[in-house]
Design a protein around this motif. Structure first.
Motif: not given
Length: 149
Positions: A63-70, A78-81, A85-87, A107-113
């Protein structure tokens, strides 16, 4: 007549001693991260990290993670092999002085915690992240690259 009075009084006592219960269960309160103050400027920018998760029959899953922080929110792509892909999407940020916490707010309800998804810290000139990769890797700090742009 005496038995009738005893039954009537017993019924009244029973009715008044019962607690008033709602028949419909209350909806569980959803965890929401409210807006917080702006984070330190050292965390603002674009970051990336790549992690391998496990060997598969066709290669190493990753998994490659790309964050843009403001100033007060972050975005993840994310980019995966061989990984789902989620959250992806928007994250709220909490400044904890020595590090920041990211909570999914998309927007993904199963990702909220109510639990944090990622922690990011700066140690000298390097950034590190916790929460990426599979379960075993996600508890370790991994180096996070800050892009020059």
């Amino acid at each position: 007549m005496k038995a009738y009075k005893i039954i009537l009084i017993s019924c009244l006592i029973l009715v008044f001693s019962c607690k008033n219960h709602e028949t419909a269960p209350k909806e569980k309160t959803k965890f929401q991260v409210s807006k917080y103050k702006e984070i330190p400027s050292k965390y603002i920018g674009k970051f990336s990290v790549h992690t391998e998760t496990e060997a598969t029959s066709t290669g190493i899953a990753s998994i490659s993670y790309y964050f843009t922080i403001k100033k007060n929110e972050a975005f993840l792509e994310t980019n995966t092999y061989h990984e789902p892909i989620r959250c992806n999407g928007k994250y709220k940020i909490i400044d904890k002085a020595d590090y920041i916490e990211l909570y999914y707010d998309g927007e993904e309800s199963n990702c909220k915690s109510e639990y944090l998804d990622f922690e990011i810290k700066k140690d000298k000139e390097n950034f590190f992240i916790k929460g990426v990769g599979n379960e075993a890797a996600s508890i370790d700090w991994q180096e996070l690259k800050k892009n020059k742009n």
